[in-house]
Write an enzyme that holds these catalytic residues in place. Structure first.
Site, PDB file in Angstrom:
ATOM      1  CG  LEU A   1      21.749 -14.190  29.079  1.00  0.00           C
ATOM      2  CD1 LEU A   1      21.837 -13.760  27.631  1.00  0.00           C
ATOM      3  CD2 LEU A   1      22.438 -15.510  29.237  1.00  0.00           C
TER       4      LEU A   1
ATOM      5  CB  VAL B   1      12.979 -14.328  33.163  1.00  0.00           C
ATOM      6  CG1 VAL B   1      13.719 -15.380  33.961  1.00  0.00           C
ATOM      7  CG2 VAL B   1      11.665 -13.976  33.841  1.00  0.00           C
ATOM      8  CB  CYS B   2      16.283 -14.185  28.910  1.00  0.00           C
ATOM      9  SG  CYS B   2      15.189 -15.556  28.523  1.00  0.00           S
ATOM     10  CB  THR B   3      17.240  -9.187  30.595  1.00  0.00           C
ATOM     11  OG1 THR B   3      16.671  -9.164  29.291  1.00  0.00           O
ATOM     12  CG2 THR B   3      18.142  -7.984  30.792  1.00  0.00           C
TER      13      THR B   3
END
Ligand code: BEZ
Length: 213
Positions: free
Chosen positions: A50, A45-47
């Site tokens: 960002l 999810v973070c990928t």
């Protein structure tokens, strides 16, 4: 850790980032800022988050907003992860990521919620104005990626209402009618809102968005 509330000065800090050491307030300069935390590097999810921020660079730039991300992983990890973000999200990460291995910034901004996770940050968002005041705080759990269209929408509202005596109604988007602030008297309306207004109720007065031609 002191509680941060809307209107407080955003706590200043120095930190190592993927673009060198920053002093947060100096780095913000005259800009608006968005500081957002991520649970961990190399997570799915973070990928996508960002990558989305990098792909929205022009939108942030238009609004004079500088973005800075944070996770509690180190610089080497961040640099390796950025390569994956660029590759998978078809972008170039163009903003700093804070390497907060000692949790200094995470604790300053209360980004670790022990009943959610004792070590990793939740998905916090802080929007900061050019006076370094905190204008918005939102917290999401690790399992839910943020909606960056919503963040741009909120920034539009924050910037509009900072300079005009209006508020924005539910689901408002830039270009739509605004609510005249309750503090504005009917006598003041013609001068403040020359485009006119509609009184739906004495406390609910609408006007075209004042900062558009
Ligand atoms: C993610 O970014 O994919 C993620 C991180 C921590 C927990 C769950 C998801």
């Amino acid at each position: 850790m002191a509680t941060i509330r809307l209107g407080d000065v955003a706590p200043n800090f120095t930190a190592q980032t993927t673009e060198g050491e920053i002093n947060f307030h100096d780095w913000l300069g005259e800009s608006w800022g968005i500081l957002f935390s991520h649970p961990a590097d190399y997570t799915p999810v973070c990928t996508t988050e960002l990558g989305t921020v990098a792909n929205y660079a022009e939108e942030f730039q238009k609004r004079n907003v500088k973005a800075v991300a944070l996770s509690v992983d180190g610089l080497e990890s961040h640099h390796g992860w950025i390569k994956d973000i660029n590759e998978t999200q078809k972008t170039t990460v163009n903003f700093p990521i804070i390497a907060d291995e000692d949790h200094k910034v995470a604790e300053l901004y209360d980004m670790i919620h022990p009943n959610a996770d004792s070590k990793l940050t939740v998905r916090s968002v802080f929007v900061i104005d050019p006076d370094k005041k905190v204008k918005l705080m939102i917290t999401y759990p690790a399992s839910t990626g943020r909606n960056f269209d919503e963040l741009l929408r909120v920034i539009d509202s924050l910037q509009l209402t900072a300079y005009h005596k209006v508020a924005t109604p539910a689901n408002w988007k830039s270009g739509e009618d605004c609510v005249i602030s309750p503090a504005v008297t009917n006598e003041q309306i013609p001068e403040l809102f020359p485009k006119g207004h509609t009184e739906i109720k004495p406390y609910l007065r609408m006007t075209p968005q004042p900062n558009l031609n």
